[in-house]
Design an enzyme around this catalytic site. Structure first.
Site, mmCIF file in Angstrom:
data_model
loop_
_atom_site.group_PDB
_atom_site.id
_atom_site.type_symbol
_atom_site.label_atom_id
_atom_site.label_comp_id
_atom_site.label_asym_id
_atom_site.label_seq_id
_atom_site.Cartn_x
_atom_site.Cartn_y
_atom_site.Cartn_z
ATOM 1 N N THR A 191 2.762 1.086 -3.998
ATOM 2 C CA THR A 191 2.007 1.641 -2.865
ATOM 3 C C THR A 191 0.667 0.932 -2.671
ATOM 4 O O THR A 191 -0.023 0.611 -3.636
ATOM 5 C CB THR A 191 1.741 3.142 -3.126
ATOM 6 O OG1 THR A 191 2.984 3.768 -3.395
ATOM 7 C CG2 THR A 191 1.073 3.806 -1.941
ATOM 8 N N GLY A 230 0.425 5.655 -11.291
ATOM 9 C CA GLY A 230 0.471 6.452 -12.514
ATOM 10 C C GLY A 230 0.466 5.549 -13.733
ATOM 11 O O GLY A 230 1.042 4.453 -13.707
ATOM 12 N N GLU A 474 7.576 9.257 -4.911
ATOM 13 C CA GLU A 474 8.954 8.702 -4.945
ATOM 14 C C GLU A 474 9.633 8.844 -3.585
ATOM 15 O O GLU A 474 10.839 9.043 -3.500
ATOM 16 C CB GLU A 474 9.824 9.380 -6.021
ATOM 17 C CG GLU A 474 9.241 9.487 -7.393
ATOM 18 C CD GLU A 474 8.585 8.220 -7.874
ATOM 19 O OE1 GLU A 474 9.015 7.139 -7.458
ATOM 20 O OE2 GLU A 474 7.624 8.327 -8.645
HETATM 21 C C1 LIG Z 1 -0.019 11.673 -7.769
HETATM 22 C C2 LIG Z 1 0.636 10.480 -7.164
HETATM 23 C C3 LIG Z 1 1.260 9.546 -7.983
HETATM 24 C C4 LIG Z 1 1.821 8.387 -7.441
HETATM 25 N N1 LIG Z 1 2.329 7.416 -8.277
HETATM 26 C C5 LIG Z 1 2.664 6.200 -7.755
HETATM 27 C C6 LIG Z 1 3.008 5.103 -8.610
HETATM 28 O O1 LIG Z 1 3.031 5.231 -9.832
HETATM 29 N N2 LIG Z 1 3.294 3.910 -8.042
HETATM 30 C C7 LIG Z 1 3.290 3.728 -6.690
HETATM 31 O O2 LIG Z 1 3.559 2.622 -6.238
HETATM 32 N N3 LIG Z 1 2.982 4.753 -5.849
HETATM 33 C C8 LIG Z 1 2.657 5.971 -6.344
HETATM 34 N N4 LIG Z 1 2.317 7.016 -5.505
HETATM 35 C C9 LIG Z 1 2.335 6.795 -4.064
HETATM 36 C C10 LIG Z 1 3.402 7.598 -3.332
HETATM 37 O O3 LIG Z 1 4.665 7.057 -3.559
HETATM 38 C C11 LIG Z 1 2.987 7.621 -1.864
HETATM 39 O O4 LIG Z 1 1.900 8.518 -1.781
HETATM 40 C C12 LIG Z 1 4.093 8.049 -0.949
HETATM 41 O O5 LIG Z 1 5.043 7.027 -0.850
HETATM 42 C C13 LIG Z 1 3.577 8.389 0.453
HETATM 43 O O6 LIG Z 1 2.775 7.389 0.962
HETATM 44 P P1 LIG Z 1 1.340 7.741 1.591
HETATM 45 O O7 LIG Z 1 0.608 8.551 0.593
HETATM 46 O O8 LIG Z 1 0.733 6.476 2.026
HETATM 47 O O9 LIG Z 1 1.649 8.673 2.812
HETATM 48 P P2 LIG Z 1 2.016 8.220 4.305
HETATM 49 O O10 LIG Z 1 3.153 7.279 4.267
HETATM 50 O O11 LIG Z 1 0.791 7.790 5.005
HETATM 51 O O12 LIG Z 1 2.502 9.614 4.894
HETATM 52 C C14 LIG Z 1 1.575 10.627 5.288
HETATM 53 C C15 LIG Z 1 2.306 11.677 6.117
HETATM 54 O O13 LIG Z 1 2.872 11.064 7.260
HETATM 55 C C16 LIG Z 1 4.240 11.366 7.369
HETATM 56 N N5 LIG Z 1 4.977 10.195 7.864
HETATM 57 C C17 LIG Z 1 4.903 8.915 7.451
HETATM 58 N N6 LIG Z 1 5.770 8.154 8.116
HETATM 59 C C18 LIG Z 1 6.424 8.963 8.964
HETATM 60 C C19 LIG Z 1 7.474 8.788 9.911
HETATM 61 N N7 LIG Z 1 8.063 7.613 10.110
HETATM 62 N N8 LIG Z 1 7.924 9.870 10.582
HETATM 63 C C20 LIG Z 1 7.364 11.078 10.400
HETATM 64 N N9 LIG Z 1 6.377 11.301 9.525
HETATM 65 C C21 LIG Z 1 5.918 10.269 8.807
HETATM 66 C C22 LIG Z 1 4.697 11.735 5.971
HETATM 67 O O14 LIG Z 1 5.771 12.670 6.044
HETATM 68 C C23 LIG Z 1 3.453 12.373 5.388
HETATM 69 O O15 LIG Z 1 3.443 13.732 5.697
HETATM 70 C C24 LIG Z 1 1.801 8.198 -6.037
HETATM 71 C C25 LIG Z 1 1.227 9.168 -5.217
HETATM 72 C C26 LIG Z 1 0.642 10.285 -5.756
HETATM 73 C C27 LIG Z 1 -0.023 11.266 -4.838
#
Ligand SMILES: Cc1cc2nc3c(=O)[nH]c(=O)nc-3n(C[C@H](O)[C@H](O)[C@H](O)COP(=O)(O)OP(=O)(O)OC[C@H]3O[C@@H](n4cnc5c(N)ncnc54)[C@H](O)[C@@H]3O)c2cc1C
Length: 666
Positions: A191, A230, A474
């Site tokens: 991410t 993480g 995930e």
């Molecule tokens: C505690 C924690 C641990 C994590 N650990 C890791 C890790 O170890 N390694 C790693 O690589 N990542 C990690 N992540 C990242 C995690 O996988 C991402 O947060 C997740 O993929 C969502 O991406 P974003 O946060 O950018 O949200 P966004 O993609 O910006 O989404 C935000 C909102 O928009 C909505 N949305 C997005 N696209 C669309 C669409 N096309 N249609 C409708 N709605 C949409 C989503 O439903 C969501 O509600 C972690 C995240 C957290 C919070």
């Protein structure tokens, strides 16, 4: 054991007809209706012989708890019992009094290390032992510490899984030992700040330097910084995802080969970051504060060629890039393979956590008294119908999802090119559905336990807070559901099944909907399946119509709510179907009755939850909906009477059942 392919996508055309034996039964019923002088039978659709009848009068079903436990644990029961015993050690106790971030992280890290050392998971390599490695997912959820289990998941499945699937023998030889132990933790750097769900647009680059046979990893913009990673606070290794760039030479354009994984060492054994690697802490979060999540970014970080996990794409000694995939799209999908393990680990963990929290809340409700008749002892909370309707469907759901989890793990362990897409779709849908249901179950357990449920020492609150992020990591649930809906619609289009399902319900179907036995699993699966197929067909038609007016992207956007409901409906039908097949194939006759009670309770709960749809489309009458609701209330009473035995069969480790609110005399 049941066959694997019985539950693939719904056979839409079959829904035009009610099941054959039922069809005969309905005809018989219609004939009887034409002769009103004869007495009507109660129900024309008989449950399969193996099932004992439901009690439906609040009496207890006599079943061996051990047999139910064995049914849920499956072939790995002895191994799972070993883990349950291990979790009773003080090492794995709950850190309920908070502490600062560092002490929580140390605690989670110590548990990971202890788990990998003592669990007996002495695997040689991940790929050949998926079944055994995945089997503890639900029991790990009962560890009641998502911080520790997320750290394990990142280390073993995301970091280790990427090396296993994207790397070649040289990587596995080198890294397997570090994956087996937690002495040199790994993290998974996918991410970025600018892109989470939309991984295709990641910006980090790895530029190949042929003269030095190396790559330079670079974070080109602030939004390309890796985030939320993480384990990254203590990780020595990372799998970093970056676009592989071949530099321009002899007048040729630079070539971007898209996303690739690079296994790199980011810290030395003294835990100091290497030159070119930067890290900072994400700080305190809503929950999961024992997990060290951080940012990672790179400034001209040079790594040797062997850092490239080159099973899917490699560069030969002449500097020529080749890939086993002709199509970049397929290579991109392969890069995400590790995520399927952790999606399964997340769903299993959530099911286990729900089972633990429901065990505590139900035991408490059997002790705690409030209100009642004058001059009488106050009433037990569990006797309130609202307690029953809040806890019992969640309890039934947690049993069903535990069994489905095991089924998917088995499918995933044996997956082949033939069924890969089907299993992946199921994993995506089940991850979304099970985590949503888990948060719902944990919230119910929390509220049903009143103020006590809010105290960290009673565990439920900790699980509720930590489970929240499972809806996002995930793969965000809403995004995953879109993948499921897309696959369903594509499947339907491929089969040319558009024309089959009529909007109008045939007379035979209408009779079945209005008079089929609502305690029959076949009937319930039929009702759930009909909704799914109808939603699928309607979605496909809406998309086609809107795409002509607004274009594909906009049409998809306008239909999103519909598509998410379709994905959920698909998972609802499949989990009930899978559970029923498992029950018929694997359950001892002594537990058939309790399993049927569990199945009917949860299936009727799901149908009742969507009653608006059934009424809106004239599938089920209002009167029939009332009958469903009343039956559900009675089934919840039956579940309540049997609930203590059901929760005993989960085998939640004793130290997580022994919470203060269950040891107090109120
Ligand atoms: C505690 C924690 C641990 C994590 N650990 C890791 C890790 O170890 N390694 C790693 O690589 N990542 C990690 N992540 C990242 C995690 O996988 C991402 O947060 C997740 O993929 C969502 O991406 P974003 O946060 O950018 O949200 P966004 O993609 O910006 O989404 C935000 C909102 O928009 C909505 N949305 C997005 N696209 C669309 C669409 N096309 N249609 C409708 N709605 C949409 C989503 O439903 C969501 O509600 C972690 C995240 C957290 C919070």
């Amino acid at each position: 054991m049941e066959s694997n392919n019985t539950n693939s996508s719904l056979n839409v055309s079959s829904l035009n007809k009610v099941p054959q034996q039922l069809s005969a039964a309905i005809k018989q019923q219609q004939q009887q209706q034409q002769q009103p002088q004869k007495q009507q039978p109660q129900s024309t659709v008989k449950p399969p012989k193996v099932l004992k009848p439901l009690c439906l009068n609040g009496t207890k079903i006599d079943f061996p708890v051990a047999a139910l436990k064995s049914f849920m644990d499956g072939p790995y029961e002895p191994f799972l019992d070993h883990l349950r015993n291990m979790f009773n050690q003080p090492t794995f106790s709950i850190l309920s009094d908070g502490g600062d971030l560092n002490s929580r992280r140390r605690n989670a890290s110590m548990k990971c290390k202890a788990f990998l050392e003592q669990s007996g998971i002495a695997y040689k390599d991940i790929k050949s032992e998926i079944g055994r490695l995945m089997a503890p997912a639900v029991v790990i959820g009962m560890l009641c510490d998502f911080s520790a289990s997320v750290k394990m998941g990142v280390h073993v499945w995301l970091y280790g899984g990427s090396i296993a699937h994207l790397g070649t023998a040289k990587h596995q030889e080198f890294y397997n030992d570090s994956v087996r132990k937690f002495e040199a933790p790994g993290c998974f750097a996918m991410t970025e700040l600018g892109h989470g769900s939309n991984i295709r647009s990641l910006e980090t680059i790895a530029t190949y330097n042929h003269a030095r046979r190396s790559f330079v990893i670079q974070t080109p913009t602030a939004s390309a910084r890796k985030v939320f990673l993480g384990n990254s606070g203590e990780a020595q290794f990372a799998v970093v995802f970056a676009r592989l760039l071949m530099p321009s030479h002899a007048g040729q354009q630079a070539q971007d080969h898209g996303l690739h994984g690079f296994a790199v060492r980011i810290r030395d054994t003294n835990k100091s970051l290497f030159r070119g690697v930067n890290w900072s802490d994400c700080g305190e979060k809503m929950g999961l504060n024992g997990t060290d999540n951080g940012y990672l970014w790179f400034d001209q970080f040079e790594v040797p060629y062997d850092a490239l996990l080159d099973a899917h794409g490699s560069i030969d000694v002449n500097g020529v890039y080749t890939s086993i995939h002709k199509n970049q799209g397929k290579r991109f999908t392969a890069m995400l393979s590790a995520l399927f393990y952790t999606r399964l680990a997340v769903s299993g963990g959530c099911v286990g956590a729900s089972q633990a929290a429901l065990s505590i809340a139900i035991n408490y409700a059997f002790q705690r008294r409030q209100f009642g008749l004058p001059q009488q002892p106050e009433e037990l909370l569990i006797h309130y119908s609202t307690h029953q309707s809040r806890l019992m469907p969640s309890l039934a759901g947690s049993v069903i999802m535990g069994v489905v989890q095991m089924y998917i793990e088995e499918r995933w362990a044996k997956v082949s090119a033939v069924d890969q897409r089907e299993v992946e779709t199921l994993i995506c849908g089940f991850k979304a559905f099970s985590t949503w249901e888990s948060v719902n179950a944990l919230q119910n357990a929390r509220e049903c336990s009143g103020g006590q449920g809010y105290l960290a020492s009673n565990i439920i609150a900790l699980l509720r807070i930590d489970a929240d992020v499972m809806l996002t990591l995930e793969g965000d649930n809403t995004v995953l559901c879109q993948q499921v809906a897309k696959d369903l619609i594509t499947d339907m289009q491929k089969k040319g099944a558009f024309g089959f399902l009529m909007n109008n319900i045939t007379e035979e179907m209408a009779t079945y909907f209005s008079s089929g036995d609502i305690l029959s699993p076949e009937f319930l699966i039929y009702v759930l399946g009909y909704r799914e197929s109808r939603l699928c067909r309607m979605a496909a038609m809406r998309l086609r119509k809107m795409a002509k007016l607004h274009g594909g992207f906009s049409a998809w956007n306008k239909c999103l709510d519909h598509l998410i409901i379709l994905a959920k409906a698909h998972v609802e039908r499949r989990i009930i179907e899978i559970f029923y097949q498992r029950m018929l194939a694997n359950a001892k006759p002594e537990i058939a009755g309790i399993l049927k009670l569990i199945l009917t309770t949860y299936a009727l709960y799901l149908i009742d939850r969507s009653r608006g749809f059934y009424i809106e489309h004239s599938i089920i009458s209002k009167k029939r909906c009332k009958q469903i609701k009343n039956t559900l209330v009675r089934l919840c009473e039956d579940m309540t009477v049997n609930s203590k035995d059901i929760i005993q069969s989960f085998g939640v480790p004793k130290q997580f059942q022994n919470v203060p609110m269950l040891n107090s005399k109120f």
